[in-house]
Motif scaffolding. Structure first.
Motif, PDB file in Angstrom:
ATOM      1  N   LEU A   7     -19.994  40.449  20.387  1.00 25.47           N
ATOM      2  CA  LEU A   7     -20.497  39.937  21.662  1.00 25.47           C
ATOM      3  C   LEU A   7     -21.626  40.819  22.181  1.00 25.47           C
ATOM      4  O   LEU A   7     -22.650  40.335  22.657  1.00 25.47           O
ATOM      5  CB  LEU A   7     -19.366  39.871  22.697  1.00 25.47           C
ATOM      6  N   TYR A   8     -21.457  42.136  22.068  1.00 27.86           N
ATOM      7  CA  TYR A   8     -22.503  43.044  22.533  1.00 27.86           C
ATOM      8  C   TYR A   8     -23.739  42.948  21.639  1.00 27.86           C
ATOM      9  O   TYR A   8     -24.868  43.059  22.122  1.00 27.86           O
ATOM     10  CB  TYR A   8     -21.993  44.488  22.570  1.00 27.86           C
ATOM     11  N   LEU A   9     -23.509  42.744  20.350  1.00 33.44           N
ATOM     12  CA  LEU A   9     -24.638  42.608  19.431  1.00 33.44           C
ATOM     13  C   LEU A   9     -25.493  41.402  19.830  1.00 33.44           C
ATOM     14  O   LEU A   9     -26.733  41.481  19.843  1.00 33.44           O
ATOM     15  CB  LEU A   9     -24.120  42.440  17.998  1.00 33.44           C
ATOM     16  N   ALA A  10     -24.817  40.305  20.199  1.00 27.19           N
ATOM     17  CA  ALA A  10     -25.550  39.119  20.658  1.00 27.19           C
ATOM     18  C   ALA A  10     -26.402  39.479  21.867  1.00 27.19           C
ATOM     19  O   ALA A  10     -27.548  39.048  21.991  1.00 27.19           O
ATOM     20  CB  ALA A  10     -24.571  38.004  21.000  1.00 27.19           C
ATOM     21  N   GLY A  11     -25.845  40.306  22.739  1.00 29.68           N
ATOM     22  CA  GLY A  11     -26.591  40.736  23.921  1.00 29.68           C
ATOM     23  C   GLY A  11     -27.774  41.606  23.547  1.00 29.68           C
ATOM     24  O   GLY A  11     -28.877  41.427  24.057  1.00 29.68           O
ATOM     25  N   LEU A  12     -27.547  42.552  22.631  1.00 29.22           N
ATOM     26  CA  LEU A  12     -28.612  43.469  22.220  1.00 29.22           C
ATOM     27  C   LEU A  12     -29.783  42.710  21.619  1.00 29.22           C
ATOM     28  O   LEU A  12     -30.943  43.041  21.843  1.00 29.22           O
ATOM     29  CB  LEU A  12     -28.079  44.452  21.179  1.00 29.22           C
ATOM     30  N   GLN A  13     -29.446  41.662  20.839  1.00 33.17           N
ATOM     31  CA  GLN A  13     -30.524  40.948  20.165  1.00 33.17           C
ATOM     32  C   GLN A  13     -31.322  40.086  21.123  1.00 33.17           C
ATOM     33  O   GLN A  13     -32.395  39.611  20.777  1.00 33.17           O
ATOM     34  CB  GLN A  13     -29.940  40.145  19.001  1.00 33.17           C
ATOM     35  N   GLY A  14     -30.792  39.919  22.336  1.00 31.48           N
ATOM     36  CA  GLY A  14     -31.546  39.174  23.334  1.00 31.48           C
ATOM     37  C   GLY A  14     -32.487  40.056  24.141  1.00 31.48           C
ATOM     38  O   GLY A  14     -33.249  39.572  24.972  1.00 31.48           O
ATOM     39  N   ILE A  15     -32.425  41.367  23.903  1.00 27.12           N
ATOM     40  CA  ILE A  15     -33.309  42.275  24.641  1.00 27.12           C
ATOM     41  C   ILE A  15     -34.664  42.342  23.933  1.00 27.12           C
ATOM     42  O   ILE A  15     -34.726  42.692  22.763  1.00 27.12           O
ATOM     43  CB  ILE A  15     -32.705  43.698  24.727  1.00 27.12           C
ATOM     44  N   PRO A  16     -35.745  41.977  24.632  1.00 29.29           N
ATOM     45  CA  PRO A  16     -37.060  41.981  23.979  1.00 29.29           C
ATOM     46  C   PRO A  16     -37.457  43.384  23.522  1.00 29.29           C
ATOM     47  O   PRO A  16     -37.290  44.355  24.277  1.00 29.29           O
ATOM     48  CB  PRO A  16     -38.012  41.472  25.074  1.00 29.29           C
ATOM     49  N   SER A  17     -37.971  43.505  22.308  1.00 26.56           N
ATOM     50  CA  SER A  17     -38.197  44.836  21.738  1.00 26.56           C
ATOM     51  C   SER A  17     -39.396  45.538  22.377  1.00 26.56           C
ATOM     52  O   SER A  17     -39.506  46.763  22.327  1.00 26.56           O
ATOM     53  CB  SER A  17     -38.392  44.732  20.228  1.00 26.56           C
ATOM     54  N   ASP A  18     -40.313  44.779  23.017  1.00 31.79           N
ATOM     55  CA  ASP A  18     -41.464  45.452  23.630  1.00 31.79           C
ATOM     56  C   ASP A  18     -41.036  46.359  24.785  1.00 31.79           C
ATOM     57  O   ASP A  18     -41.733  47.297  25.139  1.00 31.79           O
ATOM     58  CB  ASP A  18     -42.547  44.461  24.068  1.00 31.79           C
ATOM     59  N   LEU A  19     -39.855  46.052  25.374  1.00 29.21           N
ATOM     60  CA  LEU A  19     -39.340  46.925  26.432  1.00 29.21           C
ATOM     61  C   LEU A  19     -39.137  48.335  25.888  1.00 29.21           C
ATOM     62  O   LEU A  19     -39.514  49.324  26.515  1.00 29.21           O
ATOM     63  CB  LEU A  19     -38.002  46.396  26.936  1.00 29.21           C
ATOM     64  N   TYR A  20     -38.520  48.390  24.682  1.00 30.42           N
ATOM     65  CA  TYR A  20     -38.265  49.700  24.074  1.00 30.42           C
ATOM     66  C   TYR A  20     -39.575  50.390  23.708  1.00 30.42           C
ATOM     67  O   TYR A  20     -39.744  51.578  23.913  1.00 30.42           O
ATOM     68  CB  TYR A  20     -37.417  49.536  22.809  1.00 30.42           C
TER      69      TYR A  20
END
Lengths: 293, 281
Positions: A174-187
């Motif tokens: 469930l958390y992985l699904a959340g992580l993959q929804g975070i846009p990578s340009d933020l990082y």
């Protein structure tokens, strides 16, 4: 065909009727019927009487019930541990490195297997001459064999460990699904500013995972307070009452001793406690208690 | 510059090594118990409490499997499990997609009320549910039947949600074009809409398959005859029957666990996607 039969409203109800019937009988009815039932001494064997609030008064005088409530609340310790570990696991398997899919699958296997099988394996691993004692003695953490599930000081915590072991993969996913929804340009933007890895996790990952943390905490909390399967299979509440959780006690009173009225009253009390907890989690999360801001 | 790049490469190398060490250690932690059980089941006569413990089998012999298969009438229990699981999966798929469809696409009086009531049930816990279920099944004269096992979980509110969420994503043109052709609402649902939501149906099927396959308590409560038990329930029974024949119990457990693991391995892609979709809903 009558005109009203062609209306959208009629069609809608016709579609929903079979499903709603099942929901009404097996979801709504238990909630509704449990209330009057808890004011009676209903048992299959003898005549039913209205007993007023006797069941509730007895419940709070019932030493075993208080212990079972306490054990269920103690079980909640496992909730934050599961959340922290599964978030870390999700971060670990989020990278695009070769073979990572294999590891995701491997971590999920305990989730899909039955608690009966899991309990059996761990009961062997944890027994006196079992693998766990062997390894712990070898490493030097303990010097003598411990009967993990037969000692009142350890049994409840061992059960929590098994709950955690079986559940980690589920929450990780469930958390992985959340992580993959975070846009990578933020990082990337943060990295350009020279933020450290830990900063990235604390200031970007965790805040953006908040809806997932809320969801996972809630289901894991309800699961913990209502924990049944592992306890029932492995210890049946023993040794003594050291692992007696409220669900196990309610099951014993209701479906083993057929004291339905009393068991319903106990169930109602636990339901109220869970409802209060759920509201608290919502509140806590809205105020931002989970994230560092 | 070059030295800098070299440093960076070493750094990524070290980091990658640490990541893999962690991944493998975790995999051992999560899979180790199963591998150990597998190895116990493959080595007849080997003690579970052997010192040092055997994680990998030193020899392979299927004797435990053959013996426990003969002893326990596995075909019977597998048949029971399959019937219960198929029944449970089918009712869940049909009922949840029927119920969710109008909730997502129709406009009618009471829609919001139905929806709110369904949401409420997910928040209100019901610890006494099993007791009331037992009384209900008894008054329907379904104790001892597979239908009695399946009926209380024939449709879950969670599944209705999942389907509604999926139906919401289908453009209304699909339904309109069906109406233009004069198809009934039921035919539109069956022939136009359902084929579009196959992934969601796959997810529900998988979730319910695992739930019904692994369920042990409710079947024991409802079924009076142990001959009707599904595998998971029969296993608890097996443990009590010969508590010292570890090899047999290990083999029996492996037989009960393997089908679901195999199904999971082949369908995990849908499953993972569905899990991700479910939490957004």
């Amino acid at each position: 065909m009558y005109k009203w039969m062609r209306s959208e409203s009629f069609t809608a109800w016709a579609f929903m009727a079979p499903g709603l019937l099942v929901v009404a009988v097996f979801v709504f009815w238990p909630i509704i019927y449990g209330i009057p039932l808890s004011f009676t001494d209903y048992s299959v064997i003898s005549e039913t009487h209205y007993v007023g609030v006797d069941n509730f008064v007895n419940a709070f005088k019932d030493h075993n019930f208080i212990i079972s409530l306490w054990n269920s609340l103690l079980y909640v310790i496992v909730v934050p541990i599961i959340q922290i570990l599964s978030i870390l696991m999700a971060i670990l398997v989020n990278g695009k490195i070769p073979g990572v899919k294999f590891f995701r699958t491997a971590y999920y296997i305990p989730v899909v297997t039955s608690m009966v099988a899991v309990a059996l394996i761990w009961s062997w691993l944890l027994s006196n001459n079992g693998v766990v004692n062997f390894l712990l003695i070898k490493v030097g953490i303990i010097s003598d064999q411990v009967s993990w599930l037969a000692t009142s000081n350890t049994a409840l915590f061992v059960l929590m460990f098994i709950t955690m072991w079986k559940g980690l993969g589920y929450y990780m996913m469930l958390y992985l699904a959340g992580l993959q929804g975070i846009p990578s340009d933020l990082y990337e933007a943060a990295r350009v500013d020279g933020a450290s890895r830990l900063r990235l996790i604390l200031n970007i990952t965790i805040p953006l995972l908040r809806p997932h943390i809320l969801f996972c905490t809630l289901i894991s909390l309800m699961g913990a307070i209502r924990v049944f399967d592992e306890v029932y299979i492995l210890t049946k509440g023993g040794p003594g009452t050291s692992t007696l959780t409220s669900s196990v006690y309610i099951f014993q009173k209701g479906l083993e001793q057929f004291n339905f009225g009393y068991a319903s009253a106990l169930g109602l009390i636990v339901s109220v406690i869970i409802a209060v907890f759920s509201v608290l989690v919502f509140r806590f999360n809205r105020k931002g208690g989970v994230n560092p801001y | 510059m070059i030295a800098n790049r070299g440093m960076k490469q070493v750094k990524t190398g070290v980091r990658l090594t640490i990541v893999y060490v962690l991944l493998v250690a975790l995999a051992l932690f999560m899979m180790g118990p199963f591998l150990w059980l597998l190895s116990v089941s493959l080595m007849p006569g080997k003690n579970v409490f052997a010192n040092p413990p055997a994680i990998l089998p030193t020899f392979i012999d299927f004797d435990n499997y053959v013996k426990v298969w003969q002893f326990m009438n596995f075909p019977k229990y597998i048949y029971n499990t399959v019937v219960i699981t198929v029944l449970g999966v089918v009712t869940n798929v049909v009922l949840s997609s029927l119920t969710a469809y109008p909730l997502a696409t129709f406009r009618f009086k009471g829609r919001d009320l139905v929806f709110t009531l369904l949401v409420a049930t997910m928040i209100i816990p019901s610890s006494t549910a099993m007791i009331v279920h037992y009384l209900t099944i008894q008054s329907l004269h379904l104790t001892g039947s597979f239908l009695g096992v399946v009926l209380p979980s024939a449709v879950s509110v969670f599944n209705i949600f999942l389907m509604r969420q999926t139906f919401l994503g289908i453009p209304s043109d699909v339904r309109d074009s069906g109406k233009m052709d004069g198809a009934s609402e039921f035919r539109i649902w069956l022939q136009l809409i359902l084929p579009l939501v196959k992934p969601a149906i796959a997810v529900i099927s998988l979730l319910e398959m695992m739930a019904f396959w692994n369920n042990f308590l409710w079947p024991i409560v409802v079924l009076d005859d142990p001959q009707k038990y599904p595998l998971a329930a029969a296993l608890t029974f097996l443990n009590g029957q010969f508590s010292y024949n570890f090899g047999w119990i290990a083999a029996g457990t492996m037989i009960s666990v393997l089908p679901i693991i195999i199904v999971f391995l082949f369908t995990q892609r849908y499953y993972m996607e569905g899990m991700a979709g479910a939490i957004k809903g």
